[in-house]
Design a protein around this motif. Structure first.
Motif, PDB file in Angstrom:
ATOM      1  N   LEU A 140      22.560 -71.497  16.838  1.00 22.23           N
ATOM      2  CA  LEU A 140      23.335 -70.365  17.342  1.00 22.23           C
ATOM      3  C   LEU A 140      22.448 -69.153  17.600  1.00 22.23           C
ATOM      4  O   LEU A 140      22.691 -68.371  18.530  1.00 22.23           O
ATOM      5  N   LEU A 141      21.436 -69.000  16.759  1.00 19.79           N
ATOM      6  CA  LEU A 141      20.544 -67.848  16.886  1.00 19.79           C
ATOM      7  C   LEU A 141      19.445 -68.066  17.919  1.00 19.79           C
ATOM      8  O   LEU A 141      18.673 -67.149  18.198  1.00 19.79           O
TER       9      LEU A 141
ATOM     10  N   LEU B  25      30.068 -68.451  13.601  1.00 18.65           N
ATOM     11  CA  LEU B  25      29.293 -67.615  12.687  1.00 18.65           C
ATOM     12  C   LEU B  25      30.150 -67.095  11.533  1.00 18.65           C
ATOM     13  O   LEU B  25      29.712 -67.071  10.376  1.00 18.65           O
ATOM     14  N   ILE B  26      31.382 -66.684  11.838  1.00 19.62           N
ATOM     15  CA  ILE B  26      32.278 -66.175  10.797  1.00 19.62           C
ATOM     16  C   ILE B  26      32.538 -67.254   9.753  1.00 19.62           C
ATOM     17  O   ILE B  26      32.487 -66.997   8.534  1.00 19.62           O
ATOM     18  N   GLN B  27      32.801 -68.468  10.204  1.00 21.47           N
ATOM     19  CA  GLN B  27      33.087 -69.552   9.259  1.00 21.47           C
ATOM     20  C   GLN B  27      31.859 -69.902   8.427  1.00 21.47           C
ATOM     21  O   GLN B  27      31.970 -70.236   7.247  1.00 21.47           O
TER      22      GLN B  27
ATOM     23  N   GLU C 224      26.456 -64.214   3.369  1.00 24.18           N
ATOM     24  CA  GLU C 224      25.822 -63.394   4.400  1.00 24.18           C
ATOM     25  C   GLU C 224      24.460 -63.964   4.817  1.00 24.18           C
ATOM     26  O   GLU C 224      23.728 -64.523   4.010  1.00 24.18           O
ATOM     27  N   PHE C 225      24.134 -63.798   6.069  1.00 22.17           N
ATOM     28  CA  PHE C 225      22.854 -64.264   6.594  1.00 22.17           C
ATOM     29  C   PHE C 225      21.724 -63.385   6.056  1.00 22.17           C
ATOM     30  O   PHE C 225      21.814 -62.154   6.122  1.00 22.17           O
ATOM     31  N   PRO C 226      20.659 -63.987   5.544  1.00 19.36           N
ATOM     32  CA  PRO C 226      19.478 -63.199   5.183  1.00 19.36           C
ATOM     33  C   PRO C 226      18.889 -62.545   6.437  1.00 19.36           C
ATOM     34  O   PRO C 226      18.966 -63.100   7.541  1.00 19.36           O
ATOM     35  N   ARG C 227      18.301 -61.380   6.250  1.00 16.27           N
ATOM     36  CA  ARG C 227      17.779 -60.640   7.389  1.00 16.27           C
ATOM     37  C   ARG C 227      16.690 -61.422   8.117  1.00 16.27           C
ATOM     38  O   ARG C 227      16.610 -61.390   9.353  1.00 16.27           O
ATOM     39  N   ASP C 228      15.843 -62.153   7.376  1.00 16.46           N
ATOM     40  CA  ASP C 228      14.783 -62.900   8.035  1.00 16.46           C
ATOM     41  C   ASP C 228      15.324 -64.013   8.916  1.00 16.46           C
ATOM     42  O   ASP C 228      14.706 -64.394   9.910  1.00 16.46           O
ATOM     43  N   VAL C 229      16.516 -64.520   8.573  1.00 19.46           N
ATOM     44  CA  VAL C 229      17.130 -65.559   9.402  1.00 19.46           C
ATOM     45  C   VAL C 229      17.672 -64.954  10.694  1.00 19.46           C
ATOM     46  O   VAL C 229      17.490 -65.505  11.780  1.00 19.46           O
ATOM     47  N   THR C 230      18.348 -63.808  10.587  1.00 14.18           N
ATOM     48  CA  THR C 230      18.900 -63.175  11.787  1.00 14.18           C
ATOM     49  C   THR C 230      17.799 -62.722  12.737  1.00 14.18           C
ATOM     50  O   THR C 230      18.024 -62.624  13.948  1.00 14.18           O
TER      51      THR C 230
ATOM     52  N   GLY D   5      19.618 -63.249  17.653  1.00 13.94           N
ATOM     53  CA  GLY D   5      19.908 -62.537  16.419  1.00 13.94           C
ATOM     54  C   GLY D   5      20.424 -61.126  16.657  1.00 13.94           C
ATOM     55  O   GLY D   5      21.416 -60.699  16.062  1.00 13.94           O
ATOM     56  N   CYS D   6      19.787 -60.414  17.574  1.00 11.02           N
ATOM     57  CA  CYS D   6      20.210 -59.033  17.837  1.00 11.02           C
ATOM     58  C   CYS D   6      21.549 -58.977  18.546  1.00 11.02           C
ATOM     59  O   CYS D   6      22.225 -57.935  18.545  1.00 11.02           O
ATOM     60  N   LYS D   7      21.960 -60.088  19.132  1.00  8.59           N
ATOM     61  CA  LYS D   7      23.259 -60.148  19.818  1.00  8.59           C
ATOM     62  C   LYS D   7      24.402 -60.160  18.825  1.00  8.59           C
ATOM     63  O   LYS D   7      25.458 -59.567  19.054  1.00  8.59           O
ATOM     64  N   TRP D   8      24.192 -60.844  17.698  1.00  8.78           N
ATOM     65  CA  TRP D   8      25.271 -61.020  16.731  1.00  8.78           C
ATOM     66  C   TRP D   8      25.123 -60.139  15.494  1.00  8.78           C
ATOM     67  O   TRP D   8      26.108 -59.910  14.794  1.00  8.78           O
ATOM     68  N   PHE D   9      23.903 -59.646  15.206  1.00 11.54           N
ATOM     69  CA  PHE D   9      23.662 -58.950  13.948  1.00 11.54           C
ATOM     70  C   PHE D   9      23.001 -57.598  14.160  1.00 11.54           C
ATOM     71  O   PHE D   9      22.219 -57.406  15.094  1.00 11.54           O
TER      72      PHE D   9
END
Length: 301
Positions: free
Chosen positions: A162-163, A208-210, A217-223, A229-233
């Motif tokens: 997804l990312l 993503l919500i599910q 919550e997603f770790p920052r390094d993953v986003t 990543g910047c699109k969703w987080f």
């Protein structure tokens, strides 16, 4: 012109890699006996698939990339025997089930499927020699480039897909967890189209919500690891969507779906496979030693 009789090859000598041999899939098996399989049967399937993945991951350093019920193969003879066992158990369960006047509306009666009797003869002339059913992976052409080398089943795609982040062999582990959950419960773990119309969400947003509700919550390094990543987080790792979340544990999800004695180990196995950081997911070779498999014994061990 006389027709040639069909020959079904016993499971213990059947070669899933030979395209000239007939085969069936776990998806075909579910079409016959229902989407929710007996959990002991799912353990057999999981163990054989993990053995295949362990060999592919450790020996080749390659991802399978296309795991689904339809790429887990079984010989037609074994599938016919499993179906016969299932319907025999179903008939026995119906025969011994209390009359409707004695049953509550919420009471359920699981089919008494005896996995101890599910074996196939080692050879037609053998007497007491038996071999277990064999499930095998249908492997993609790992040395041939593919346009999309990873899972096409939208709801089973890992977070890194997804990312738009790099995907490796750990993507197989996430996808397999989703496959096993479906076989165990008869339901999808994640439905990307859930409430998309009601809440005005895209399938990716619902997905993503599910994931967050189940895995946290997603770790920052993953986003930060993928182009999307910047699109969703936000920069701090929090999701941009303004909606209500309903966190739930795997134990809670499994509570009403499988036997209580199986919940703890099943939830722990799935949790170890559904890590948001790909490098933290359990390896196939290590999962084979998980306590979930403690009651699965066959002659190959």
């Amino acid at each position: 012109m006389s027709s040639r009789p069909e020959v079904y090859i016993p499971g213990h000598v059947w070669d899933s890699q030979n395209p000239s041999e007939r085969y069936a899939s776990v998806g075909d098996l579910c079409a016959h006996i229902g989407d929710q399989l007996p959990i002991h049967l799912v353990k057999w399937i999981a163990r054989d698939v993990l053995r295949g993945l362990a060999n592919l991951h450790e020996s080749r350093g390659k991802a399978h990339g296309d795991l689904s019920q339809d790429c887990i193969l079984i010989s037609p003879q074994d599938m016919k025997m499993l179906i016969s066992q299932f319907y025999y158990a179903d008939a026995q369960s119906q025969h011994t089930m209390p009359q409707s006047s004695e049953m509550s509306h919420t009471e359920t009666h699981p089919i008494l499927f005896n996995m101890d009797t599910v074996v196939v003869p080692a050879a037609p002339s053998s007497t007491l020699a038996f071999k277990p059913i064999v499930f095998r992976l249908c492997y993609p052409e790992v040395d041939r480039p593919r346009h999309n080398p990873f899972c096409d089943s939208f709801g089973m795609r890992p977070p890194e897909a997804l990312l738009d982040a790099p995907q490796g062999i750990s993507a197989d582990i996430w996808t397999l967890a989703c496959v096993l959950y479906e076989l165990i419960t008869g339901e999808s773990l994640i439905d990307p189209f859930f409430q998309t119309l009601e809440l005005g969400l895209t399938p990716e947003e619902s997905h993503l919500i599910q994931i967050i509700e189940i895995c946290g919550e997603f770790p920052r390094d993953v986003t930060k690891s993928g182009a999307n990543g910047c699109k969703w987080f936000h920069d701090d790792g929090t999701i941009r969507l303004e909606t209500t979340y309903y966190p739930v544990t795997l134990k809670d999800i499994l509570h009403s779906r499988i036997e209580p004695s199986e919940i703890t180990h099943t939830a722990d196995l799935l949790r170890s496979m559904l890590r948001l950081r790909p490098q933290e997911r359990a390896k196939a070779v290590d999962l084979l030693n998980h306590p979930w498999f403690h009651d699965v014994v066959d002659e190959r061990d």
